[in-house]
Design a protein around this motif. Structure first.
Motif, mmCIF file in Angstrom:
data_model
loop_
_atom_site.group_PDB
_atom_site.id
_atom_site.type_symbol
_atom_site.label_atom_id
_atom_site.label_comp_id
_atom_site.label_asym_id
_atom_site.label_seq_id
_atom_site.Cartn_x
_atom_site.Cartn_y
_atom_site.Cartn_z
ATOM 1 N N THR A 105 0.814 -1.221 0.000
ATOM 2 C CA THR A 105 0.000 0.000 0.000
ATOM 3 C C THR A 105 0.846 1.270 0.000
ATOM 4 O OG1 THR A 105 -1.623 -1.197 1.356
ATOM 5 C CG2 THR A 105 -1.928 1.181 1.112
ATOM 6 N N ILE A 106 1.693 1.426 0.998
ATOM 7 C CA ILE A 106 2.427 2.675 1.154
ATOM 8 C C ILE A 106 3.408 2.895 0.007
ATOM 9 C CG2 ILE A 106 4.007 3.963 2.642
ATOM 10 C CD1 ILE A 106 2.728 2.443 5.032
ATOM 11 N N GLY A 107 4.150 1.859 -0.360
ATOM 12 C CA GLY A 107 5.099 1.994 -1.466
ATOM 13 C C GLY A 107 4.437 2.412 -2.771
ATOM 14 N N PRO A 108 3.401 1.676 -3.224
ATOM 15 C CA PRO A 108 2.708 2.087 -4.443
ATOM 16 C C PRO A 108 2.074 3.476 -4.332
ATOM 17 C CG PRO A 108 2.227 -0.205 -3.979
ATOM 18 C CD PRO A 108 2.969 0.335 -2.779
ATOM 19 N N ALA A 109 1.563 3.828 -3.141
ATOM 20 C CA ALA A 109 0.981 5.158 -2.965
ATOM 21 C C ALA A 109 2.036 6.241 -3.157
ATOM 22 C CB ALA A 109 0.349 5.275 -1.575
ATOM 23 N N LEU A 110 3.224 6.021 -2.631
ATOM 24 C CA LEU A 110 4.309 6.982 -2.814
ATOM 25 C C LEU A 110 4.749 7.032 -4.276
ATOM 26 C CD1 LEU A 110 6.438 6.289 0.392
ATOM 27 C CD2 LEU A 110 5.001 8.279 -0.094
ATOM 28 N N ALA A 111 4.728 5.873 -4.943
ATOM 29 C CA ALA A 111 5.053 5.858 -6.370
ATOM 30 C C ALA A 111 4.059 6.717 -7.144
ATOM 31 C CB ALA A 111 5.056 4.424 -6.894
ATOM 32 N N LEU A 112 2.797 6.614 -6.795
ATOM 33 C CA LEU A 112 1.778 7.466 -7.409
ATOM 34 C C LEU A 112 2.080 8.936 -7.150
ATOM 35 C CD1 LEU A 112 -1.732 5.868 -6.826
ATOM 36 C CD2 LEU A 112 -0.993 6.994 -8.909
ATOM 37 N N ALA A 113 2.367 9.257 -5.910
ATOM 38 C CA ALA A 113 2.589 10.649 -5.540
ATOM 39 C C ALA A 113 3.751 11.267 -6.299
ATOM 40 C CB ALA A 113 2.826 10.749 -4.033
ATOM 41 N N HIS A 114 4.798 10.479 -6.525
ATOM 42 C CA HIS A 114 6.014 11.042 -7.110
ATOM 43 C C HIS A 114 6.145 10.827 -8.611
ATOM 44 C CE1 HIS A 114 7.645 12.299 -3.272
ATOM 45 N NE2 HIS A 114 7.366 11.104 -2.770
ATOM 46 N N PHE A 115 5.523 9.770 -9.149
ATOM 47 C CA PHE A 115 5.669 9.489 -10.574
ATOM 48 C C PHE A 115 4.460 9.890 -11.409
ATOM 49 C CE2 PHE A 115 8.984 6.705 -8.873
ATOM 50 C CZ PHE A 115 10.025 6.991 -9.744
ATOM 51 N N ALA A 116 3.263 9.919 -10.829
ATOM 52 C CA ALA A 116 2.094 10.335 -11.603
ATOM 53 C C ALA A 116 2.249 11.749 -12.167
ATOM 54 C CB ALA A 116 0.828 10.213 -10.763
#
Length: 232
Positions: A105-116
């Motif tokens: 959860t947290i890792g993919p959420a951070l990926a969204l925040a920084h790469f989206a």
């Protein structure tokens, strides 16, 4: 990926896994794909979901290569040093719950925040994560697997919420949570994955074809590899 422009650029997080690696191979074989970059614990820059700051650092390091047309987070954790899937409430351990949420959860959420924000604007783009059908609250009929189910359900909520936000700035973007089915991989191997799963290459092909066919109005959905829309 016929829905993306010629020369499209793809980024795969978790390419060391079975499905992520198969996606990379398929994308590199696509003559329309201009570039495929991979990120993981062995890449440069490195991304390790157990080290949250690495996500922001990797995004900053790759910012000059943006924009991206396709970003896929192909990671997941079912068991590890903190434990295996729980069969009952008595098996719950805080360290395993925390580890599951960190990776799922947290890792993919951070990926969204920084790469989206690095997705292309003004043309089609996609951001997808590997979720799991067992993360569906509406489809839960067997119980068990508390940490994995809960962390994937939370991931689905993150994706749905992000889709609403990104639609304002990236109106042609598709944000999707994907269920790959049971695949012969390290994640499923302890659970008869080699016997009941299918090749990772087949799963990767189905998932990429699914993404290729999704329209902007489908953004924020939870999809199975066969095109079925799954209940939350």
């Amino acid at each position: 990926m016929r829905s993306l422009p010629t020369g499209y650029r793809a980024l795969i997080l978790g390419a060391s896994g079975a499905i992520g690696g198969a996606m990379v191979a398929l994308l590199r074989a696509d003559p329309s794909c201009g570039e495929v970059r991979t990120l993981g614990r062995g890449s440069t820059p490195q991304v390790d979901f157990n080290a949250p700051s690495s996500v922001a650092q990797a995004a900053q390091a790759l910012r000059h290569l943006a924009p991206w047309h396709l970003v896929v987070v192909a990671t997941g954790m079912l068991q590890g040093p903190t434990g295996a899937p729980e069969k009952c409430l008595g098996d719950l351990r805080p360290e395993h719950l925390a580890a599951s949420f960190a990776v799922n959860t947290i890792g993919p959420a951070l990926a969204l925040a920084h790469f989206a924000p690095l997705l292309t604007r003004g043309e089609r783009s996609m951001f997808a994560v590997l979720s799991a059908k067992v993360g569906s609250i509406g489809d839960n009929r067997l119980g068990g697997w508390y940490s994995y189910r809960a962390s994937k359900a939370a991931l689905n909520m993150v994706m749905k919420t992000a889709a609403i936000e990104l639609a304002r700035t990236h109106p042609q973007a598709v944000v999707a949570a994907l269920h790959p089915g049971t695949v012969d991989s390290a994640l499923s191997a302890p659970f008869r994955g080699a016997q009941i799963g299918r090749p990772a290459a087949d799963a990767a092909r189905d998932l990429l074809a699914l993404l290729d066919g999704l329209a902007p109005e489908d953004t924020g959905g939870f999809w199975a590899y066969d095109g079925q829309r799954l209940p939350w």
